[in-house]
Design an enzyme around this catalytic site. Structure first.
Site, PDB file in Angstrom:
ATOM      1  N   LEU A  14       0.849  -1.201   0.000  1.00  0.00           N
ATOM      2  CA  LEU A  14       0.000   0.000   0.000  1.00  0.00           C
ATOM      3  C   LEU A  14       0.881   1.246   0.000  1.00  0.00           C
ATOM      4  O   LEU A  14       0.784   2.099   0.860  1.00  0.00           O
ATOM      5  CB  LEU A  14      -0.909  -0.039   1.231  1.00  0.00           C
ATOM      6  N   HIS A  15       1.795   1.278  -0.963  1.00  0.00           N
ATOM      7  CA  HIS A  15       2.726   2.386  -1.061  1.00  0.00           C
ATOM      8  C   HIS A  15       2.362   3.264  -2.235  1.00  0.00           C
ATOM      9  O   HIS A  15       1.581   2.891  -3.082  1.00  0.00           O
ATOM     10  CB  HIS A  15       4.136   1.843  -1.328  1.00  0.00           C
ATOM     11  N   ALA A  16       3.038   4.375  -2.320  1.00  0.00           N
ATOM     12  CA  ALA A  16       3.038   5.218  -3.512  1.00  0.00           C
ATOM     13  C   ALA A  16       1.675   5.336  -4.163  1.00  0.00           C
ATOM     14  O   ALA A  16       0.744   5.840  -3.578  1.00  0.00           O
ATOM     15  CB  ALA A  16       4.068   4.697  -4.501  1.00  0.00           C
ATOM     16  N   ARG A  17       1.559   4.821  -5.371  1.00  0.00           N
ATOM     17  CA  ARG A  17       0.367   5.041  -6.155  1.00  0.00           C
ATOM     18  C   ARG A  17      -0.906   4.501  -5.492  1.00  0.00           C
ATOM     19  O   ARG A  17      -1.893   5.219  -5.388  1.00  0.00           O
ATOM     20  CB  ARG A  17       0.542   4.470  -7.557  1.00  0.00           C
ATOM     21  N   PRO A  18      -0.899   3.243  -5.028  1.00  0.00           N
ATOM     22  CA  PRO A  18      -2.123   2.745  -4.380  1.00  0.00           C
ATOM     23  C   PRO A  18      -2.511   3.593  -3.164  1.00  0.00           C
ATOM     24  O   PRO A  18      -3.698   3.849  -2.948  1.00  0.00           O
ATOM     25  CB  PRO A  18      -1.753   1.334  -3.949  1.00  0.00           C
TER      26      PRO A  18
END
Lengths: 86, 572
Positions: A14-18
């Site tokens: 659940l990093h960056a883009r998501p």
């Protein structure tokens, strides 16, 4: 209040883009949105909260929504969390 | 004056310096009277709004100038400024502690920085740079600091900064900024990545370059070596002006070769392929002119996680590379893990000699379920492109037979379940253990190809740890013993009508390519950025002549002698 247990499917967690997509979506609803991992509970409208949660692929999270439009929010936010590619 | 830092983006830039020192913001903590508090909160909110508008503008500029992907960073920064936990915390602090917005911003920023920087995750540590950047932006508004007007300098400029923040990068005027030099940063820092994306030469990590340079100084940035020259002597300047011209000519020549095939002067075709470690590298391989993927390392799928990757996840990765490459061949290497590359969830005992231990195919033949999952994912993906499967670390014929046995079991399973795959998928092995090179004639009967992995083959042949600088004199690909092994392998394979590639660093080495071509190597696989240079070189070589050169090379008795000979006979 509604809750749902969700497993993260995106390979990068659940990093960056998501995380960005989730916060943008969550902020669009009037209800409160929280994410719970273990003993940690964070505000789902906070990008920093999501980043510090550092949820990885395969980990289970509890999505908690409370307030107006909570049903739609639960459905739509579940889709973001369960998406494999964003 | 010459300074050495970290080579961040290749190329040479010559220009006048524009120096931007780190903004030194004095933050004073002030107590507020109760009647000032709501005004202070309003003032803070206004500044945040202005900062958000600025970021929207920067995003637009970056989209046009650099690219959509790079502009996303400003979208993320905007989210920081809309974050209730961040902005809200600052507002609460102003109200609860009756302090000025500047002090509250700094304090909340520092709390989050401490959390970000304590996380064992490179991504999070990089995000702390974004947090600093947005906080700085709010503080500038709060303190009404207008950013220093840049000095007026004629002609090409070199930007000299403490660190290049994403906002600085967006503002670069590429028509006059030819390169940059920074005090801090490494090869993977934001500034370095942006420099490579934009194709401007950069040297980072020069520690105090902003102190040593003044506005208007003449500067040379050599982003290939990591050197910069400050106020250079005329001779040095001349030297670099020549280099710059050569470099530009060379880039133009190389760019023309991207879509050409790799043909020697006498018309022999060899395949130039790329080594990749991630599905996303495949596109860059194509844009660098790769005719194939000669090595796709699958370890990334297994590293940095708590459990094995599922068959579906592996399948998706393999399929995406195969689809990106179209009908171009893609060699995917089965898991090469164990020993020094450890996976916590495998629970392997620590070993005294990890490089001689339980790793790669040895582990896969022991834990066959793990191996079968990967082979199933591989075979299923074979329906979507030109897949070739490769086993690492094979030392004996027996190991190869066992691996092929497992593969045929998996094939049978898929047939039984009516799942489609390419039944003719090529299967090969890495030649990286000297024992395998010595029985290459026997192994060749049971494979479609060999790929020589020189990085390990050198260290096993020379009994020299490649990480140990004290024995680095032995770690030399030009050693006669190594070249003889390579020759044996190629002859053995060709006798059986099989082809031979090489996927170690040696395959991209300028002085090695003529010898390897002369020995009959069919495929050269290397880092994508070396491909065009290798193609440029091979197109000028005559394979018949190189065969004679290689024959002579094998009579020489030291690596140095061999390199001198190639330099003299081929590279003149």
């Amino acid at each position: 209040m509604l809750t749902k247990t969700i497993t993260i499917k995106n390979p990068s967690g659940l990093h960056a883009r998501p995380a960005t997509a989730f916060v943008q979506k969550a902020s669009a609803y009037p209800c409160n949105v929280n994410l719970i991992k273990g003993s940690k509970k964070i505000n789902g409208k906070s990008i920093m909260g999501l980043m510090t949660l550092a949820a990885k692929q395969g980990e289970e999270l509890i999505l908690e929504v409370d307030g107006p439009e909570e049903e739609v929010a639960l459905d739509e936010l579940t889709k973001v969390l369960e998406a494999e590619h964003l | 004056m010459e300074r050495t830092g970290i080579a961040a983006a290749p190329g040479i830039a010559i220009g006048r310096a524009i120096v931007k020192k780190e903004e030194n913001m004095e933050i004073v903590r002030r107590s507020l009277e109760p009647n000032q508090i709501s005004l202070e909160v309003e003032r803070f909110k206004d500044c945040v709004q202005q900062a958000i508008l600025e970021l929207a503008e920067l995003k637009e500029i970056t989209e046009k100038k650099v690219g959509e992907e790079e502009a996303k960073i400003f979208e993320a920064q905007q989210l920081f400024l809309q974050d209730p936990e961040f902005v809200g915390a600052i507002e609460n602090m102003i109200e609860a502690e009756h302090i000025n917005a500047e002090a509250a911003t700094q304090s909340v920023r520092d709390q989050f920085l401490a959390i970000f920087e304590s996380m064992e995750n490179e991504y999070m540590r990089e995000r702390s740079a974004d947090l600093r950047d947005v906080s700085q932006r709010i503080l500038r508004h709060l303190l009404s600091i207008t950013q220093n007007e840049t000095a007026v300098v004629d002609g090409p400029q070199i930007l000299v900064v403490h660190d290049l923040t994403p906002s600085d990068t967006a503002k670069l005027d590429l028509s006059i900024t030819r390169g940059f030099a920074t005090d801090i940063g490494g090869r993977t820092s934001h500034s370095a990545i942006m420099a490579r994306t934009m194709g401007i030469p950069a040297v980072v990590g020069l520690s105090n370059v902003t102190e040593e340079v003044s506005d208007g100084d003449l500067i040379i940035v050599d982003g290939s070596t990591g050197n910069i020259h400050i106020r250079p002597e005329p001779v040095v300047l001349q030297e670099y002006e020549d280099k710059l011209r050569d470099f530009q000519l060379r880039q133009e020549t190389l760019a023309k070769l991207i879509h050409q095939s790799t043909m020697t002067r006498d018309g022999r075709h060899v395949e130039l392929a790329a080594n990749i470690g991630n599905p996303s590298d495949a596109e860059s391989a194509i844009s660098h002119g790769a005719e194939a993927i000669g090595l796709f390392r699958t370890e990334f799928l297994y590293m940095g996680r708590d459990d094995f990757p599922s068959e579906e996840e592996q399948f998706a990765s393999y399929k995406s590379v195969l689809e990106t490459m179209g009908n171009k061949p893609v060699i995917i290497r089965t898991l090469d893990i164990g020993g020094d590359k450890e996976l916590p969830y495998l629970n392997l005992p620590e070993e005294l000699n990890p490089f001689l231990g339980y790793r790669a195919i040895r582990l896969c033949l022991d834990q066959t379920e793990l191996f079968k999952t990967q082979l199933r994912a591989l075979l299923r993906s074979s329906a979507y492109g030109n897949l070739r499967i490769m086993y690492p670390m094979i030392a004996t014929l027996d190991e190869l037979r066992k691996a092929n046995q497992v593969l045929s079991e998996v094939k049978q399973e898929l047939v039984d379940k009516n799942i489609s795959f390419n039944h003719e998928v090529q299967v090969g092995i890495m030649i990286e253990v000297p024992a395998a090179a010595l029985v290459a004639d026997q192994l060749a009967k049971h494979v479609d190809f060999f790929s020589i992995g020189t990085n390990d083959l050198i260290q096993y042949t020379m009994a020299a740890d490649r990480m140990n600088p004290q024995v680095s004199y032995l770690y030399d690909p030009f050693n006669p013993s190594l070249l003889r092994l390579i020759q044996m392998v190629i002859i053995a394979a060709h006798r059986e009508g099989k082809w031979v590639g090489m996927c170690g660093e040696m395959a991209g080495e300028k002085l090695a390519i003529p010898i390897l071509l002369g020995l009959g190597l069919d495929e050269f696989s290397m880092g994508a950025s070396s491909i065009l240079q290798a193609r440029h070189l091979i197109k000028q070589l005559d394979s018949q002549k190189m065969a004679k050169i290689a024959e002579h090379v094998l009579t020489l008795s030291s690596g140095q002698e061999i390199k001198d000979y190639i330099q003299q006979e081929v590279m003149r």
